[in-house]
Motif scaffolding. Structure first.
Motif, mmCIF file in Angstrom:
data_model
loop_
_atom_site.group_PDB
_atom_site.id
_atom_site.type_symbol
_atom_site.label_atom_id
_atom_site.label_comp_id
_atom_site.label_asym_id
_atom_site.label_seq_id
_atom_site.Cartn_x
_atom_site.Cartn_y
_atom_site.Cartn_z
ATOM 1 N N PHE A 241 64.087 -0.926 17.890
ATOM 2 C CA PHE A 241 65.192 -0.002 18.145
ATOM 3 C C PHE A 241 65.707 0.602 16.847
ATOM 4 N N MET A 242 65.750 -0.205 15.789
ATOM 5 C CA MET A 242 66.213 0.273 14.490
ATOM 6 C C MET A 242 65.340 1.405 13.963
ATOM 7 N N GLY A 243 64.041 1.385 14.346
ATOM 8 C CA GLY A 243 63.122 2.426 13.891
ATOM 9 C C GLY A 243 62.978 3.583 14.862
ATOM 10 N N SER A 244 63.844 3.637 15.868
ATOM 11 C CA SER A 244 63.723 4.675 16.885
ATOM 12 C C SER A 244 64.460 5.947 16.478
ATOM 13 N N ARG A 245 64.283 6.992 17.288
ATOM 14 C CA ARG A 245 64.912 8.286 17.009
ATOM 15 C C ARG A 245 66.435 8.229 17.064
ATOM 16 N N PHE A 246 66.971 7.207 17.716
ATOM 17 C CA PHE A 246 68.422 7.119 17.870
ATOM 18 C C PHE A 246 69.130 6.881 16.526
ATOM 19 N N PHE A 247 68.384 6.423 15.526
ATOM 20 C CA PHE A 247 69.001 6.130 14.233
ATOM 21 C C PHE A 247 68.549 7.102 13.138
ATOM 22 N N LYS A 248 67.930 8.204 13.546
ATOM 23 C CA LYS A 248 67.442 9.154 12.556
ATOM 24 C C LYS A 248 68.602 9.683 11.710
ATOM 25 N N GLY A 249 68.489 9.528 10.410
ATOM 26 C CA GLY A 249 69.514 10.014 9.489
ATOM 27 C C GLY A 249 70.723 9.120 9.361
ATOM 28 N N TYR A 374 55.557 -7.731 23.328
ATOM 29 C CA TYR A 374 55.807 -6.480 24.036
ATOM 30 C C TYR A 374 56.280 -5.371 23.105
ATOM 31 N N SER A 375 56.039 -4.150 23.543
ATOM 32 C CA SER A 375 56.657 -2.971 22.944
ATOM 33 C C SER A 375 57.715 -2.477 23.915
ATOM 34 N N TYR A 376 58.857 -2.045 23.382
ATOM 35 C CA TYR A 376 60.007 -1.749 24.225
ATOM 36 C C TYR A 376 60.408 -0.281 24.137
ATOM 37 N N THR A 377 61.062 0.205 25.196
ATOM 38 C CA THR A 377 61.714 1.516 25.173
ATOM 39 C C THR A 377 63.197 1.297 25.446
ATOM 40 N N PHE A 378 64.025 2.241 24.977
ATOM 41 C CA PHE A 378 65.468 2.034 24.994
ATOM 42 C C PHE A 378 66.210 3.298 25.421
ATOM 43 N N ASN A 379 67.466 3.104 25.831
ATOM 44 C CA ASN A 379 68.384 4.233 25.915
ATOM 45 C C ASN A 379 69.241 4.237 24.653
ATOM 46 N N GLU A 380 70.189 5.170 24.574
ATOM 47 C CA GLU A 380 70.961 5.323 23.335
ATOM 48 C C GLU A 380 71.873 4.147 23.039
ATOM 49 N N LYS A 381 72.124 3.276 24.027
ATOM 50 C CA LYS A 381 72.961 2.104 23.811
ATOM 51 C C LYS A 381 72.161 0.853 23.454
ATOM 52 N N GLY A 382 70.867 1.006 23.275
ATOM 53 C CA GLY A 382 70.037 -0.137 22.920
ATOM 54 C C GLY A 382 69.608 -0.970 24.099
#
Length: 469
Positions: A241-249, A374-382
């Motif tokens: 999750f830390m490396g996802s698009r939700f934390f870009k920038g 596993y590999s996971y997918t998330f919403n914006e709240k993690g």
């Protein structure tokens, strides 16, 4: 020689024992000294050295590396890397484990990397840790991938290639090709050293008698710190999750600081500007407690690691009535509890040389291995919206080994760091109980029984702390 041996770290001594008795080295000559210790070092021209060379040539033929007794340059290094059971070697001086693969930045590559991303990594930072910290700082995955692919002239695409694929390709290009970006944690040195590698790792090669320097211990990524504090939570999902698009920038902030015992879980991560995250550090704030309580109510995911649960329950029940105690008294209680917990782990490792590490891994680390499947997918709240089974190839299976390695190594580090202000405060009966538990662990008795005894001791210590609040 005798003077140098006095510096040998206890973890290196344990490493030697494990290597000597590992079946991969069966038949590789080694003698014992008058004091019963192993003669790890043997000159190439000595009788033992010549016997080691012949053993290695036979092993190379067995592995299919050479045929008809025609060893090629570098075959000894290839053999000893291939048969090494973990691919991680302990440093003789400081006890730090480092990868035997080419995973550490060399001077010119490091200069370019730090200039590109405005960082201050050292040549002892693992390239995987560097990747993770850049992600945590808000650098997008494609930018990191593009940099590494260009430096290694790799036949990969930044948008589609995964982290492990890129690092593996760059490592191989540096180890077997003409790329000079990365170097190994320990240089090859067969037959002089029994395992085929220098006793000094990269961390102490330039300053043998100075041990660990702050410059050589900069790998403080979010996921690494979670491993260091033996955090609960879905640790692999949190890393993703830390490396996802939700934390870009932006920077990934733990709502509850993991250094105080809170979990490393995607549901308890939030975006925060890097400067604000750095200034927050391990503060405990009412706003964060309220957010933690709300997140648990919404997700059902418990926010605190098991070893701090009792104190957290007390804080949750009392923070509204005593808001002034949150940033001071309650925070200090969690900090003290962490120091006590790490002391218990260290005592088990130091007093149970035969079974201590295996016990801790089996009791407290292995239950979390399933998260890495596993590999996971998330919403914006993690919140985890889906997961798929991971496809493992080659060395990316070492992710679990890295988790184990960092967690165990961190126990030793915790007590050694110069800025560690918190010391354990176990009282005599708690120390006596811990000593008895160590005796039970070292006798090889039930892991489950000893785990329950450790948990009971930790809870008793927590309750003593609570009574003082």
């Amino acid at each position: 020689m005798a003077q140098a041996e006095k510096q040998w770290h206890p973890r290196f001594m344990q490493y030697m024992e494990k290597i000597v008795h590992h079946p991969n080295y069966r038949g590789l000559p080694i003698t014992k000294k008058a004091d019963g210790s192993y003669a790890w070092i043997a000159a190439a021209k000595s009788k033992t050295g010549q016997q080691r060379i012949q053993w290695c040539i036979r092993k190379a033929e067995e592995l299919g590396f050479i045929k008809e007794h025609e060893p090629y340059p570098g075959v000894y290094a290839d053999v000893m890397l291939e048969i090494h059971p973990t691919k991680w070697k302990v440093c003789q001086i400081c006890g730090r484990e480092m990868s035997l693969y080419y995973h550490y930045p060399n001077a010119n590559f490091l200069k370019s990397l730090n200039a590109k991303f405005g960082t201050d990594f050292s040549d002892c930072d693992h390239i995987g840790d560097i990747w993770n910290e850049l992600i945590e700082r808000g650098v997008c995955k494609e930018e990191i991938a593009d940099f590494l692919i260009r430096k290694g002239n790799l036949d990969l695409h930044a948008r589609t290639a995964e982290k492990e694929e890129i690092i593996d390709a760059l490592e191989y290009a540096c180890r077997k090709g003409d790329k000079k970006c990365l170097g190994p944690g320990a240089m090859s040195n067969f037959p002089d050293r029994f395992d085929g590698f220098h006793t000094y790792n990269r961390c102490c090669r330039a300053v043998q008698d100075k041990g660990r320097s702050k410059e050589n211990l900069k790998s403080y990524t979010k996921d690494r710190r979670a491993y260091e504090y033996w955090s609960d939570g879905n640790i692999h999902a949190a890393n993703q999750f830390m490396g996802s698009r939700f934390f870009k920038g932006t920077s990934a902030d733990h709502i509850g600081p993991i250094s105080l015992g809170f979990v490393h879980d995607p549901r308890y991560l939030q975006p925060m500007p890097g400067g604000d995250n750095s200034s927050k550090r391990d503060r405990l704030q009412i706003l964060d407690i309220e957010s933690i309580v709300e997140t648990e109510k919404r997700t059902g995911v418990y926010p605190m690691s098991w070893y701090s649960k009792q104190i957290w329950e007390y804080i949750r029940a009392n923070y509204i009535a005593h808001p002034d105690k949150v940033p001071t008294v309650y925070r200090d209680a969690l900090k003290q509890n962490m120091a006590n917990f790490m002391f218990i782990l260290l005592t088990i490792l130091e007093n149970c040389p035969n079974h201590g590490e295996a016990f801790l891994v089996s009791a407290f680390l292995e239950p979390k291995y399933a998260y890495f499947q596993y590999s996971y997918t998330f919403n914006e709240k993690g919140e985890i919206t889906g997961h798929t089974a991971r496809h493992y190839t080659g060395r990316n299976q070492n992710e679990i080994d890295r988790y184990r390695r960092v967690a165990i190594e961190a126990v030793y580090d915790y007590s050694e760091k110069e800025n560690r202000n918190n010391k354990h405060n176990l009282v005599p009966w708690e120390l006596a109980t811990l000593k008895d538990i160590c005796s039970s662990i070292e006798s090889g008795s039930s892991v489950l029984d000893n785990k329950q005894r450790v948990i009971a001791l930790v809870e008793a210590i927590e309750n003593r702390i609570i009574r003082s609040l």
